[in-house]
Design an enzyme around this catalytic site. Structure first.
Site: not given
Length: 320
Positions: A16, A95, A131, A155, A177
């Site tokens: 990440d 993203e 994303k 996400t 998350f």
């Protein structure tokens, strides 16, 4: 074996980060990026050339300053993705603009453009995950994109109902998350530090994983946003885990025993009830989950803030 090596026996490890050196060091299968990571990396001297290349491409495509910025943003994201794909054997997540989180049509258009840029650079869509925030509108966009062979990573996912809606839509991968869920419970409920198995973020991902395996969904579960290595070890066996460099380093330095915690075989035997949410049920259940509602909105705002910082940086340094 150290803890990271043990973890890799049960779970695909994803980096990440936007820092290529970290990716090279820890040899993950995939990598994820977001506006925050790209903004941080683009300001470093060693990565400025990627932003400069994007700005040069944007300037060559239009003389209108107002149109250059969105063109440059897309190319910055793709340039970082292309460099990452030279290192990882698998996929990179790129993203969509967080300001499109409630715009299904806009999200679809942006995803298609990002894939076009990757394919123009010689990278097939099978190596890209787009994303998208796990709003109702984002999930509907992903449903359309998946049918076109454009795979998505949903996400800012904080609840089981988001996860179920994603699976029903045929989404390739979700990123629940963990750490941000714990953050909310610490702030709102006064939770102190917990043993990993009782961490509400760990509990949430475990429930989602078990539900998917029970009902045979092929959507991959990738735990994200960790606060400590205990959360990561407690999710050994999850399909994927995306981990920041600092925690990858901790795992590599640790000799703690890592064992299988999430087991698809055990999950298949669990007495779970299947849920098939429509839009009304989705919105109601999200409304009833204060944590998921607040963290989703906060996440969209934070990604947007970092995107604006990146825009301001690009305008000042390369597009003025």
């Amino acid at each position: 074996m150290n803890a990271l090596e043990q973890l890799k026996q049960f779970t695909r490890v994803v980096a990440d980060t936007g820092d290529f050196k970290s990716i090279e060091s820890y040899r993950p299968v995939d990598a994820t990026t977001n506006p925050s990571l790209i903004y941080a990396a683009a300001r470093e001297d060693k990565y400025r050339h990627l932003a400069a290349m994007a700005a040069a491409d944007a300037k060559s495509l239009t003389g209108d300053p107002a149109l250059r910025l969105p063109l440059c943003l897309d190319r910055v994201a793709v340039n970082f993705g292309l460099e990452i794909l030279k290192i990882v054997p698998g996929r990179v997540s790129t993203e969509v603009d967080a300001r499109l989180s409630f715009d299904t049509v806009g999200t679809i258009a942006k995803a298609r453009e990002l894939i076009r840029l990757y394919e123009q650079a010689g990278v097939g869509r099978e190596r890209i995950l787009i994303k998208i925030a796990a709003t109702w509108e984002g999930i509907r966009a992903a449903e359309v994109l998946e049918k076109e062979g454009i795979h998505c990573n949903l996400t800012l996912l904080f609840s089981k109902i988001q996860a179920i809606a994603c699976a029903e839509a045929g989404v390739k991968l979700i990123s629940p998350f963990v750490g941000r869920i714990l953050d909310w419970y610490k702030k709102e409920k006064g939770f102190a530090s917990l043993v990993p198995e009782e961490d509400p973020g760990v509990v949430s991902v475990t429930e989602i994983f078990n539900y998917y395996k029970k009902f045979g969904y092929t959507t991959e579960v990738m735990g994200a946003s960790f606060r400590n290595k205990g959360e990561i070890i407690a999710l050994a066996g999850c399909d994927l885990l995306t981990i920041a460099p600092a925690l990858l380093s901790e795992l590599e330095s640790s000799q703690e025993t890592v064992s299988l915690r999430l087991d698809a075989g055990r999950a298949a035997e669990m007495p779970l009830e299947k849920i098939s949410p429509d839009e009304n049920a989705f919105r109601w259940l999200m409304n009833e989950d204060a944590m998921a509602t607040e963290k989703l909105a906060e996440g969209i705002r934070k990604f947007t803030q970092d995107l604006i910082k990146l825009e301001d940086f690009l305008k000042k340094e390369f597009l003025s």
